[in-house]
Design a protein around this motif. Structure first.
Motif, short mmCIF file in Angstrom:
data_model
loop_
_atom_site.label_atom_id
_atom_site.label_comp_id
_atom_site.label_asym_id
_atom_site.label_seq_id
_atom_site.Cartn_x
_atom_site.Cartn_y
_atom_site.Cartn_z
N LEU A 116 -10.98 19.97 -1.87
CA LEU A 116 -9.61 20.47 -1.68
C LEU A 116 -8.59 19.36 -1.89
CD1 LEU A 116 -9.97 22.91 1.34
CD2 LEU A 116 -9.15 23.50 -0.94
N SER A 117 -8.94 18.13 -1.53
CA SER A 117 -8.02 17.01 -1.72
C SER A 117 -7.74 16.79 -3.21
CB SER A 117 -8.59 15.74 -1.10
OG SER A 117 -8.69 15.87 0.31
N LEU A 118 -8.78 16.85 -4.03
CA LEU A 118 -8.60 16.67 -5.47
C LEU A 118 -7.86 17.85 -6.08
CD1 LEU A 118 -12.05 15.08 -6.30
CD2 LEU A 118 -9.83 13.96 -6.43
N ALA A 119 -8.16 19.06 -5.60
CA ALA A 119 -7.42 20.24 -6.07
C ALA A 119 -5.95 20.13 -5.70
CB ALA A 119 -8.03 21.50 -5.46
N LEU A 120 -5.68 19.60 -4.51
CA LEU A 120 -4.30 19.40 -4.07
C LEU A 120 -3.56 18.43 -4.99
CD1 LEU A 120 -2.05 19.73 -1.92
CD2 LEU A 120 -3.17 17.87 -0.64
N ALA A 123 -2.86 20.23 -8.21
CA ALA A 123 -1.83 21.25 -7.99
C ALA A 123 -0.44 20.61 -7.98
CB ALA A 123 -2.09 21.99 -6.69
N GLU A 124 -0.31 19.48 -7.31
CA GLU A 124 1.00 18.83 -7.24
C GLU A 124 1.44 18.36 -8.63
OE1 GLU A 124 3.41 16.11 -4.12
OE2 GLU A 124 1.32 15.55 -4.43
N ILE A 125 0.51 17.89 -9.41
CA ILE A 125 0.84 17.38 -10.75
C ILE A 125 1.30 18.50 -11.69
CG2 ILE A 125 -0.19 16.39 -12.85
CD1 ILE A 125 -1.95 14.69 -10.87
N ILE A 126 0.63 19.66 -11.64
CA ILE A 126 0.95 20.73 -12.58
C ILE A 126 1.98 21.72 -12.05
CG2 ILE A 126 -1.32 20.58 -13.67
CD1 ILE A 126 -2.11 23.14 -12.21
N GLY A 127 2.42 21.54 -10.81
CA GLY A 127 3.41 22.45 -10.25
C GLY A 127 2.85 23.75 -9.74
N ALA A 128 1.65 23.69 -9.18
CA ALA A 128 1.03 24.88 -8.57
C ALA A 128 1.15 24.75 -7.06
CB ALA A 128 -0.44 24.98 -8.98
N TYR A 129 1.52 25.83 -6.40
CA TYR A 129 1.67 25.80 -4.95
C TYR A 129 0.58 26.58 -4.22
CZ TYR A 129 6.25 24.03 -6.29
OH TYR A 129 7.26 23.30 -6.86
N ASP A 130 -0.35 27.16 -5.00
CA ASP A 130 -1.45 27.91 -4.40
C ASP A 130 -2.78 27.32 -4.85
OD1 ASP A 130 -0.23 30.62 -3.18
OD2 ASP A 130 0.87 30.08 -5.00
N ILE A 131 -3.68 27.14 -3.88
CA ILE A 131 -5.03 26.64 -4.16
C ILE A 131 -6.01 27.67 -3.62
CG2 ILE A 131 -6.71 24.82 -3.72
CD1 ILE A 131 -4.32 22.91 -3.29
N PHE A 132 -6.86 28.20 -4.49
CA PHE A 132 -7.82 29.23 -4.10
C PHE A 132 -9.20 28.61 -3.90
CE2 PHE A 132 -4.49 31.85 -5.76
CZ PHE A 132 -4.67 33.13 -5.25
N VAL A 166 7.14 17.12 1.49
CA VAL A 166 8.27 16.34 2.03
C VAL A 166 9.60 16.85 1.47
CG1 VAL A 166 9.36 14.05 2.01
CG2 VAL A 166 6.92 14.28 2.51
N GLU A 167 9.57 17.31 0.21
CA GLU A 167 10.81 17.76 -0.43
C GLU A 167 11.12 19.23 -0.20
OE1 GLU A 167 10.50 16.53 -4.52
OE2 GLU A 167 11.01 14.44 -4.02
N GLY A 168 10.36 19.89 0.69
CA GLY A 168 10.74 21.23 1.12
C GLY A 168 9.96 22.39 0.54
N GLN A 169 9.08 22.14 -0.43
CA GLN A 169 8.20 23.19 -0.91
C GLN A 169 6.98 23.25 0.00
OE1 GLN A 169 8.72 25.34 -3.30
NE2 GLN A 169 10.52 24.47 -4.31
N SER A 170 6.06 24.16 -0.26
CA SER A 170 4.86 24.21 0.57
C SER A 170 3.67 24.71 -0.23
CB SER A 170 5.08 25.12 1.79
OG SER A 170 5.35 26.44 1.38
N PHE A 171 2.50 24.20 0.13
CA PHE A 171 1.25 24.63 -0.46
C PHE A 171 0.61 25.70 0.42
CE2 PHE A 171 1.56 20.32 -2.26
CZ PHE A 171 1.34 20.60 -3.59
N LYS A 172 -0.10 26.62 -0.21
CA LYS A 172 -0.85 27.64 0.49
C LYS A 172 -2.30 27.57 0.04
CE LYS A 172 -1.66 31.35 2.97
NZ LYS A 172 -1.64 31.28 4.46
N ILE A 173 -3.22 27.42 1.00
CA ILE A 173 -4.64 27.47 0.69
C ILE A 173 -5.07 28.92 0.81
CG2 ILE A 173 -6.94 26.54 1.16
CD1 ILE A 173 -4.84 24.43 0.40
#
Length: 237
Positions: A116-120, A123-132, A166-173
């Protein structure tokens, strides 16, 4: 100039949301990829060559990512075998073929945390906010990193430890299989057109992807198809 900005804004708003999908090549993760695609996500599949006993599941993951239309498929190389401690990465430990109490020796310490850490990161690099991820808390082997408590804790970490958070967006697992039985999962995937013949679930599959039929993963898979009343096209050794 203003018209150009408006045109670009409309273009961006019509682009599908991106998601990183952890794809092992097995039944559960394949179903998750199909579900994410059905929800309209542009899916970026991530698999891991982590020192597991066989490469058949990675070959399966390549086929599945292609057939299900992943935007990109990356295979990250790790080596959990250097740590040992699991029957999946240490050939000196036999894969159990009988039911056992407690957490089985097929548990790979910290595996989902690392994955999950590597997927995270991706995700941050490509602009994805959802990790399945295809974790399940009903028909599963009892691994501690498949529990809802773990997923909730990791999601909190993801939003504390990243520039995005930190900049106000959020990730969802996203864990769409969390409360589903294996039969439910098989039904869902079948309705989405998944060809489970492509998948490899066995902990000790041979080089051709043929399953042993006796490990815990094989037992859960076989039971899932039986409970769903569907034919299991798995090829056994």
């Amino acid at each position: 100039m203003e018209q150009s900005k408006q045109t670009e804004s409309v273009k961006n708003s019509t682009q599908p949301k991106k998601a990183v999908v952890l794809l092992s090549g097995g039944l559960d993760s394949t179903t998750v990829l199909a579900m994410a695609k059905a929800q309209g996500y542009a899916c970026y599949a991530m698999s891991f060559n982590y020192g597991q006993r066989h490469q058949a599941e990675l070959q399966a993951a390549k086929r599945i990512a292609d057939v299900l239309g992943a935007e990109e498929h990356r295979i990250m190389t790790l080596n959990f075998g250097e740590l040992g401690g699991s029957a999946l990465t240490d050939t000196s430990i036999d894969v159990p073929e009988e039911l056992s109490e407690g957490i089985p020796v097929t548990y790979v310490p910290a595996r989902n945390t690392v994955f999950l850490s590597l997927a995270l990161g991706w995700a941050e690099i490509i602009g994805a906010y959802d990790i399945f991820i295809g974790v399940n808390a009903i028909d599963y082997s009892g691994y501690p990193d498949c529990r809802p408590e773990f997923i909730e804790a990791f999601e909190k970490l993801a939003n504390l430890a990243t520039k995005v958070g930190v900049e106000g967006q959020s990730f969802k697992i996203q864990t769409p299989l969390k409360d589903m039985t294996k039969a439910d999962i098989v039904h869902c995937g079948s309705e989405l057109g998944v060809d489970y013949r492509m998948t490899v679930s066995c902990y000790q599959a041979d080089s051709n992807g043929q399953a042993c039929g006796v490990c815990d993963s094989c037992r859960l898979r076989t039971k899932g198809f039986a409970d769903a009343g569907l034919d299991d096209a798995t090829v056994y050794q």
